[in-house]
Each structure stands twice: as structure tokens, then as C-alpha cells.
Scaffold this motif. Structure first.
Motif, PDB file in Angstrom:
ATOM      1  N   ALA A  62     -65.980   5.435 -19.543  1.00 58.42           N
ATOM      2  CA  ALA A  62     -64.879   4.615 -19.358  1.00 58.42           C
ATOM      3  C   ALA A  62     -64.399   4.151 -18.290  1.00 58.42           C
ATOM      4  N   CYS A  63     -64.500   5.087 -17.257  1.00 58.71           N
ATOM      5  CA  CYS A  63     -63.967   4.869 -15.658  1.00 58.71           C
ATOM      6  C   CYS A  63     -64.997   3.725 -15.276  1.00 58.71           C
ATOM      7  N   GLN A  64     -66.087   3.826 -15.485  1.00 55.63           N
ATOM      8  CA  GLN A  64     -66.949   2.887 -14.894  1.00 55.63           C
ATOM      9  C   GLN A  64     -66.877   1.566 -15.535  1.00 55.63           C
ATOM     10  N   GLU A  65     -66.623   1.267 -16.745  1.00 53.80           N
ATOM     11  CA  GLU A  65     -66.361  -0.076 -17.390  1.00 53.80           C
ATOM     12  C   GLU A  65     -65.342  -0.521 -16.643  1.00 53.80           C
ATOM     13  N   ALA A  66     -64.006   0.126 -16.354  1.00 49.54           N
ATOM     14  CA  ALA A  66     -62.930  -0.317 -16.038  1.00 49.54           C
ATOM     15  C   ALA A  66     -63.133  -0.798 -14.560  1.00 49.54           C
ATOM     16  N   HIS A  67     -63.961  -0.131 -13.862  1.00 56.05           N
ATOM     17  CA  HIS A  67     -64.363  -0.331 -12.346  1.00 56.05           C
ATOM     18  C   HIS A  67     -65.136  -1.596 -12.465  1.00 56.05           C
ATOM     19  N   ASP A  68     -65.937  -1.751 -13.289  1.00 57.05           N
ATOM     20  CA  ASP A  68     -66.979  -3.148 -13.263  1.00 57.05           C
ATOM     21  C   ASP A  68     -66.179  -4.295 -13.598  1.00 57.05           C
ATOM     22  N   ALA A  69     -65.312  -3.999 -14.631  1.00 60.47           N
ATOM     23  CA  ALA A  69     -64.259  -5.160 -15.189  1.00 60.47           C
ATOM     24  C   ALA A  69     -63.493  -5.530 -14.091  1.00 60.47           C
ATOM     25  N   ASP A  70     -62.899  -4.626 -13.219  1.00 56.75           N
ATOM     26  CA  ASP A  70     -61.999  -4.993 -12.081  1.00 56.75           C
ATOM     27  C   ASP A  70     -63.044  -5.780 -11.185  1.00 56.75           C
ATOM     28  N   GLN A  72     -65.707  -7.495 -11.407  1.00 56.34           N
ATOM     29  CA  GLN A  72     -65.974  -8.828 -12.084  1.00 56.34           C
ATOM     30  C   GLN A  72     -64.817  -9.756 -11.984  1.00 56.34           C
ATOM     31  N   ALA A  73     -63.867  -9.368 -12.076  1.00 53.43           N
ATOM     32  CA  ALA A  73     -62.468 -10.340 -12.292  1.00 53.43           C
ATOM     33  C   ALA A  73     -62.235 -10.477 -10.723  1.00 53.43           C
ATOM     34  N   ALA A  74     -62.451  -9.815  -9.727  1.00 51.79           N
ATOM     35  CA  ALA A  74     -62.305  -9.906  -8.402  1.00 51.79           C
ATOM     36  C   ALA A  74     -63.029 -10.748  -7.693  1.00 51.79           C
ATOM     37  N   SER A  75     -64.338 -11.367  -8.146  1.00 52.14           N
ATOM     38  CA  SER A  75     -65.508 -11.667  -7.815  1.00 52.14           C
ATOM     39  C   SER A  75     -65.423 -13.214  -7.712  1.00 52.14           C
ATOM     40  N   GLY A  76     -65.369 -13.913  -6.687  1.00 49.55           N
ATOM     41  CA  GLY A  76     -65.552 -15.294  -6.563  1.00 49.55           C
ATOM     42  C   GLY A  76     -66.672 -16.062  -6.493  1.00 49.55           C
ATOM     43  N   TYR A  77     -67.663 -15.386  -7.006  1.00 54.43           N
ATOM     44  CA  TYR A  77     -68.871 -15.827  -7.329  1.00 54.43           C
ATOM     45  C   TYR A  77     -69.200 -16.832  -8.152  1.00 54.43           C
TER      46      TYR A  77
END
Length: 88
Positions: A62-70, A72-77
Motif C-alpha cells: 500500500a505504501c509503495q503504491e502511494a509512493h509510486d503514484a506521488d 509519477q505525479a511529480a514527474s515532468g517526463y
């Protein structure tokens, strides 16, 4: 087809180099060593199967999914890879 100064296959070589660099960067960010038994963020137990599957695991699913979502949202790629998409 004439491509100016670039040799035949130069575009594909550049794509291959970009992919290889991305793979190296992703692998370098993977945790190493023994995994934790409890999540760093929420202190939930991490199952032995997850610790075996992901060496150096630090977070529960659960925490890994939240970390990955955060992340990805911050990625400017620019995933489209098109100069036109950067101008829009």
C-alpha cells in the motif's frame, strides 16, 4: 533517405542508448540487501514472499503504491517523445 550528417541507423542508436540509460537509472534506484520485516512508513508487517520477491524492500504494498503514484505525479517526463507535444 538522406539524413544530413547522421549515419544510417543513428536514430535507432540514439533510441537504444536512451532506453539503456533509463534501465540503468531504474536499476540503480532499486533497493539492495535484505528487506525489512516491517514497513518504514506505516510499520505494517511485510510478508516473507514480498521480501523474497523484492530484495531490499522497505515499504508494504500500500505504501509503495502511494509512493509510486506521488513520484509519477511529480514527474515532468514527456512520455509522448514528440517535440510537438512539448509545445502544446
Amino acid at each position: 533517405m538522406a539524413t544530413g550528417w547522421a549515419g544510417d541507423g543513428a536514430v535507432q542508436e540514439q533510441i537504444d542508448a536512451t532506453v539503456e540509460d533509463a534501465i540503468k537509472r531504474a536499476r540503480s534506484r532499486l533497493p539492495q540487501g535484505p528487506g525489512r520485516e516491517r514497513c518504514e512508513e506505516c510499520d505494517a508487517p511485510i510478508p516473507p514472499a514480498r521480501r523474497k520477491a523484492v530484495p531490499g524492500v522497505r515499504l508494504c504494498v500500500a505504501c509503495q503504491e502511494a509512493h509510486d503514484a506521488d513520484e509519477q505525479a511529480a514527474s515532468g517526463y514527456n512520455r509522448r517523445g514528440s517535440k510537438d507535444s512539448q509545445l502544446r
